[in-house]
Design a protein around this motif. Structure first.
Motif, PDB file in Angstrom:
ATOM      1  N   UNK A 181      -2.347   5.494  -7.571  1.00 47.29           N
ATOM      2  CA  UNK A 181      -1.959   4.119  -7.246  1.00 47.29           C
ATOM      3  C   UNK A 181      -3.194   3.272  -6.930  1.00 47.29           C
ATOM      4  N   UNK A 182      -4.023   3.740  -6.004  1.00 44.42           N
ATOM      5  CA  UNK A 182      -5.213   2.985  -5.618  1.00 44.42           C
ATOM      6  C   UNK A 182      -6.216   2.906  -6.768  1.00 44.42           C
ATOM      7  N   UNK A 183      -6.313   3.983  -7.513  1.00 54.46           N
ATOM      8  CA  UNK A 183      -7.194   4.019  -8.682  1.00 54.46           C
ATOM      9  C   UNK A 183      -6.788   2.934  -9.685  1.00 54.46           C
ATOM     10  N   UNK A 184      -5.480   2.868  -9.987  1.00 50.79           N
ATOM     11  CA  UNK A 184      -5.001   1.881 -10.951  1.00 50.79           C
ATOM     12  C   UNK A 184      -5.204   0.452 -10.487  1.00 50.79           C
ATOM     13  N   UNK A 185      -4.959   0.202  -9.208  1.00 52.58           N
ATOM     14  CA  UNK A 185      -5.141  -1.137  -8.655  1.00 52.58           C
ATOM     15  C   UNK A 185      -6.614  -1.538  -8.711  1.00 52.58           C
ATOM     16  N   UNK A 186      -7.498  -0.645  -8.289  1.00 55.11           N
ATOM     17  CA  UNK A 186      -8.927  -0.927  -8.294  1.00 55.11           C
ATOM     18  C   UNK A 186      -9.435  -1.169  -9.713  1.00 55.11           C
ATOM     19  N   UNK A 187      -8.960  -0.366 -10.647  1.00 55.44           N
ATOM     20  CA  UNK A 187      -9.372  -0.525 -12.042  1.00 55.44           C
ATOM     21  C   UNK A 187      -9.009  -1.912 -12.563  1.00 55.44           C
ATOM     22  N   UNK A 188      -7.777  -2.356 -12.258  1.00 55.79           N
ATOM     23  CA  UNK A 188      -7.352  -3.684 -12.703  1.00 55.79           C
ATOM     24  C   UNK A 188      -8.201  -4.799 -12.124  1.00 55.79           C
ATOM     25  N   UNK A 189      -8.622  -4.646 -10.863  1.00 55.08           N
ATOM     26  CA  UNK A 189      -9.458  -5.663 -10.233  1.00 55.08           C
ATOM     27  C   UNK A 189     -10.838  -5.717 -10.882  1.00 55.08           C
ATOM     28  N   UNK A 190     -11.433  -4.568 -11.134  1.00 60.85           N
ATOM     29  CA  UNK A 190     -12.788  -4.524 -11.675  1.00 60.85           C
ATOM     30  C   UNK A 190     -12.851  -4.988 -13.128  1.00 60.85           C
TER      31      UNK A 190
ATOM     32  N   UNK B  86       0.847  -1.189   0.000  1.00 58.27           N
ATOM     33  CA  UNK B  86       0.000   0.000   0.000  1.00 58.27           C
ATOM     34  C   UNK B  86       0.885   1.242   0.000  1.00 58.27           C
ATOM     35  N   UNK B  87       0.232   2.398  -0.079  1.00 56.62           N
ATOM     36  CA  UNK B  87       0.953   3.677  -0.084  1.00 56.62           C
ATOM     37  C   UNK B  87       0.825   4.310   1.294  1.00 56.62           C
ATOM     38  N   UNK B  88       1.956   4.670   1.859  1.00 52.22           N
ATOM     39  CA  UNK B  88       1.948   5.248   3.206  1.00 52.22           C
ATOM     40  C   UNK B  88       1.578   6.728   3.185  1.00 52.22           C
ATOM     41  N   UNK B  89       1.119   7.196   4.333  1.00 55.66           N
ATOM     42  CA  UNK B  89       0.714   8.589   4.469  1.00 55.66           C
ATOM     43  C   UNK B  89       1.948   9.445   4.749  1.00 55.66           C
ATOM     44  N   UNK B  90       2.692   9.740   3.701  1.00 55.74           N
ATOM     45  CA  UNK B  90       3.929  10.503   3.835  1.00 55.74           C
ATOM     46  C   UNK B  90       3.881  11.704   2.899  1.00 55.74           C
ATOM     47  N   UNK B  91       5.060  12.234   2.620  1.00 55.08           N
ATOM     48  CA  UNK B  91       5.131  13.454   1.813  1.00 55.08           C
ATOM     49  C   UNK B  91       4.865  13.214   0.330  1.00 55.08           C
ATOM     50  N   UNK B  92       4.680  11.969  -0.086  1.00 52.66           N
ATOM     51  CA  UNK B  92       4.386  11.699  -1.487  1.00 52.66           C
ATOM     52  C   UNK B  92       3.081  12.401  -1.870  1.00 52.66           C
ATOM     53  N   UNK B  93       3.051  12.977  -3.039  1.00 55.21           N
ATOM     54  CA  UNK B  93       1.914  13.792  -3.449  1.00 55.21           C
ATOM     55  C   UNK B  93       0.607  13.008  -3.422  1.00 55.21           C
ATOM     56  N   UNK B  94      -0.468  13.702  -3.041  1.00 56.86           N
ATOM     57  CA  UNK B  94      -1.778  13.082  -2.916  1.00 56.86           C
ATOM     58  C   UNK B  94      -2.242  12.480  -4.233  1.00 56.86           C
ATOM     59  N   UNK B  95      -2.007  13.185  -5.341  1.00 55.28           N
ATOM     60  CA  UNK B  95      -2.483  12.671  -6.631  1.00 55.28           C
ATOM     61  C   UNK B  95      -1.761  11.389  -7.024  1.00 55.28           C
ATOM     62  N   UNK B  96      -0.493  11.226  -6.599  1.00 53.98           N
ATOM     63  CA  UNK B  96       0.221   9.985  -6.874  1.00 53.98           C
ATOM     64  C   UNK B  96      -0.420   8.833  -6.113  1.00 53.98           C
ATOM     65  N   UNK B  97      -0.780   9.103  -4.845  1.00 51.40           N
ATOM     66  CA  UNK B  97      -1.389   8.058  -4.022  1.00 51.40           C
ATOM     67  C   UNK B  97      -2.739   7.653  -4.597  1.00 51.40           C
ATOM     68  N   UNK B  98      -3.545   8.650  -4.959  1.00 53.27           N
ATOM     69  CA  UNK B  98      -4.842   8.346  -5.543  1.00 53.27           C
ATOM     70  C   UNK B  98      -4.687   7.564  -6.834  1.00 53.27           C
TER      71      UNK B  98
ATOM     72  N   UNK C 151     -10.404   8.704  -3.583  1.00 51.18           N
ATOM     73  CA  UNK C 151      -9.691   9.770  -2.886  1.00 51.18           C
ATOM     74  C   UNK C 151      -8.699   9.155  -1.901  1.00 51.18           C
ATOM     75  N   UNK C 152      -7.615   9.889  -1.660  1.00 50.53           N
ATOM     76  CA  UNK C 152      -6.682   9.483  -0.607  1.00 50.53           C
ATOM     77  C   UNK C 152      -6.942  10.361   0.609  1.00 50.53           C
ATOM     78  N   UNK C 153      -7.210   9.742   1.754  1.00 53.91           N
ATOM     79  CA  UNK C 153      -7.516  10.480   2.983  1.00 53.91           C
ATOM     80  C   UNK C 153      -6.215  10.869   3.671  1.00 53.91           C
ATOM     81  N   UNK C 154      -5.734  12.072   3.378  1.00 48.60           N
ATOM     82  CA  UNK C 154      -4.435  12.506   3.885  1.00 48.60           C
ATOM     83  C   UNK C 154      -4.352  12.466   5.409  1.00 48.60           C
ATOM     84  N   UNK C 155      -5.427  12.821   6.067  1.00 49.54           N
ATOM     85  CA  UNK C 155      -5.413  12.862   7.530  1.00 49.54           C
ATOM     86  C   UNK C 155      -6.012  11.608   8.158  1.00 49.54           C
ATOM     87  N   UNK C 156      -6.266  10.595   7.335  1.00 53.91           N
ATOM     88  CA  UNK C 156      -6.837   9.355   7.841  1.00 53.91           C
ATOM     89  C   UNK C 156      -8.330   9.388   8.025  1.00 53.91           C
ATOM     90  N   UNK C 157      -8.978  10.501   7.690  1.00 55.09           N
ATOM     91  CA  UNK C 157     -10.430  10.622   7.836  1.00 55.09           C
ATOM     92  C   UNK C 157     -11.103  10.018   6.605  1.00 55.09           C
TER      93      UNK C 157
END
Length: 570
Positions: free
Chosen positions: A471-480, A457-469, A517-523
């Motif tokens: 990543x999850x977007x691409x993984x989910x797309x492949x599954x569906x 998974x992608x950790x909640x670090x300084x990596x840009x939010x759009x990169x994290x989104x 969406x990537x929840x930057x603050x964990x919310x």
């Protein structure tokens, strides 16, 4: 508009003389000649990742040292200012120059034929040796064996095994006798035949051939002045350089000649200024800089030249992955396949922009590359997928992903691996897809988190939010996309924007729109609501209705590290 006065960019051109004489832009690396002469051993091995200018530098050496070369090629270049060095060395030596990058057959006989072609074509350059009065009749017959083509109409060189093994030494001896001065031998991409042989199962045969060729030419050869070899990896001395005590290695960890391969920051700035692209500096630095060779920080030259060339056509073009298209990137796949939970944690740290401390061995055999996962870390380092940050700590190095392009390569390979791993359990994957059809947020969350806990998974670090989104977007797309009877598309224009994922189930006239969406603050709850709001305000359901979908399911998904939440609206 094309400016005929402006120098062209040498994309894919490795001929040094052509670049210097045909109005191409050249980043001056001729100081490498001086550094080599000052620091050389008898046999010199330079290991660098692919696309870092090894072949161009080898062409430069040949053009500088070889008898009969055009000295004017170097006019205006840095090395020409050293008149004493040029008078002593320029165009003063016979040079045997051979590239083994095409010796890559899928079986030994094919690879051997390609080796014969490489040797035969180089030998043909010295056809005047047959008229030399300094070479005996017997030596000329030995030379003829290197340039003889078979009589069966195949157009291949009919070089015997013994002649092939002694070919480089023979050429160096004959040239030294003819010119009455010792020979320089240049061998580019020396390790490609061994890499391909290891891949296709004929390693021992190729090892015997290459070892014999190198030992005869480089070990006991009084006609040799010095030799230069280049490659991606340093192959173990015991495997190929047995008994070669005169080998000097210039690896990516050494400070000597460190800036001779790759572009420095000043060189990139100068190139951008020439093409009036100074405003693209920060973007190019983010994407293609970050490699540390010795004490030098360098850009990948292939990337920088390729991107600048494209910018001259379309100034608004975003950066692309150029380096990744020159290889299969199998080494990352190997790392993922062998990864333990601890290794997966280290990979997560890397893609989060952190470092990992690893033992790096720069001397391996191709047969043992994948025997131990620690070897794979070494290959990632020497092949350019990872770079060193800070000083070495004993035999340990702190490794990091160098730039945005390599980060993208990791992310893509990780997504493919995760999707393949998910497909190993088709029943669970089918349940996951059906959970979207049934708008079952609890089931989506449960299964998606299982996948994330089992993989990366992608950790909640300084990596840009759009990169994290992404990543999850691409993984989910492949599954569906597992559901072949569903039309599943990504970033399709709908309403006033581009929806992350649109699904159309034609048999049921059901459409699903998904925003990630990537929840930057964990919310996670807030992330889901933000995603659903975007679906509504941007009108993402519009295209589904136009396509005849009667039932519309809206889904907002929020992710944070290994946690996710899915909220559906019918």
């Amino acid at each position: 508009m094309c400016d005929l006065e402006m120098k062209m960019l040498p994309v894919g051109i490795e001929n040094f003389e052509e670049i210097c004489t045909e109005n191409y832009y050249y980043v001056d690396k001729t100081d490498f000649i001086r550094e080599l002469l000052c620091r050389r051993g008898k046999v010199n091995l330079f290991t660098r990742p692919r696309r870092f200018g090894k072949s161009l530098n080898m062409g430069m050496l040949k053009c500088f040292f070889e008898i009969g070369s055009k000295k004017s090629v170097f006019d205006g270049l840095s090395i020409s200012k050293d008149t004493a060095l040029c008078e002593k060395y320029m165009a003063a030596y016979p040079v045997v120059s051979i590239s083994l990058k095409d010796v890559s057959g899928t079986d030994y006989q094919t690879a051997r034929s390609l080796m014969c072609a490489a040797v035969g074509n180089e030998a043909l350059r010295f056809y005047d040796l047959l008229d030399s009065d300094k070479i005996t009749k017997e030596e000329k017959e030995l030379y003829r064996q290197l340039i003889t083509v078979d009589t069966g109409g195949q157009g291949v060189y009919a070089i015997s095994q013994a002649a092939l093994m002694g070919s480089l030494k023979l050429l160096s001896v004959l040239l030294a006798k003819h010119y009455n001065t010792r020979t320089i031998i240049l061998i580019d991409e020396y390790d490609v035949p061994l890499a391909k042989a290891a891949d296709y199962g004929y390693y021992d045969q190729m090892l015997m051939l290459v070892r014999s060729m190198f030992e005869q030419a480089l070990k006991t050869n009084d006609s040799l002045y010095f030799a230069v070899l280049t490659g991606c990896l340093r192959v173990s001395k015991e495997s190929i350089f047995t008994g070669l005590n005169n080998l000097k290695v210039f690896s990516i960890s050494d400070s000597e000649c460190a800036a001779s391969f790759g572009f420095t920051d000043d060189e990139v700035k100068k190139m951008l200024s020439y093409y009036q692209l100074d405003d693209k500096y920060s973007m190019i630095k983010e994407w293609y800089d970050g490699y540390h060779f010795g004490d030098a920080q360098v850009y990948c030259p292939w990337d920088a030249v390729s991107y600048v060339s494209r910018l001259l056509v379309k100034r608004s073009l975003p950066p692309q992955d150029y380096w990744s298209n020159t290889s299969s990137n199998d080494i990352i796949k190997k790392l993922l396949e062998k990864a333990s939970p601890a290794t997966r944690d280290e990979i997560e740290r890397l893609i989060a922009g952190e470092t990992v401390l690893k033992v790096v061995s720069e001397e391996l055999t191709y047969q043992e590359l994948y025997d131990d996962i620690e070897n794979i870390w070494s290959i990632l380092f020497t092949a350019g997928y990872l770079t060193q940050r800070g000083e070495a700590e004993g035999n340990m190095r702190r490794l990091a992903i160098p730039n945005r392009e390599i980060h993208n390569i990791f992310m893509k390979q990780i997504r493919v691996w995760m999707q393949n791993k998910a497909r190993e359990n088709s029943e669970r994957l089918s349940l996951f897809c059906e959970a979207f059809r049934n708008a079952d947020g609890q089931k989506v969350q449960e299964i998606f988190e299982q996948y994330l806990n089992e993989t990366i998974s992608v950790r909640d670090t300084a990596v840009r939010s759009e990169w994290k989104e992404s990543f999850y977007h691409g993984f989910l797309l492949g599954l569906l996309r597992y559901k072949e009877d569903w039309k599943t598309v990504s970033n399709r224009e709908s309403g006033r924007g581009y929806a992350d994922i649109l699904i159309e189930i034609f048999a049921e006239k059901t459409g699903i729109v998904i925003e990630v969406k990537y929840a930057e603050n964990g919310n996670l709850d807030a992330g889901c609501q933000k995603a659903l709001k975007q679906i509504n305000t941007a009108g993402y359901v519009q295209q589904l209705r136009l396509d005849g979908m009667n039932q519309i399911i809206q889904c907002g998904i929020a992710c944070c590290a290994k946690s996710c939440r899915a909220v559906f609206v019918l």
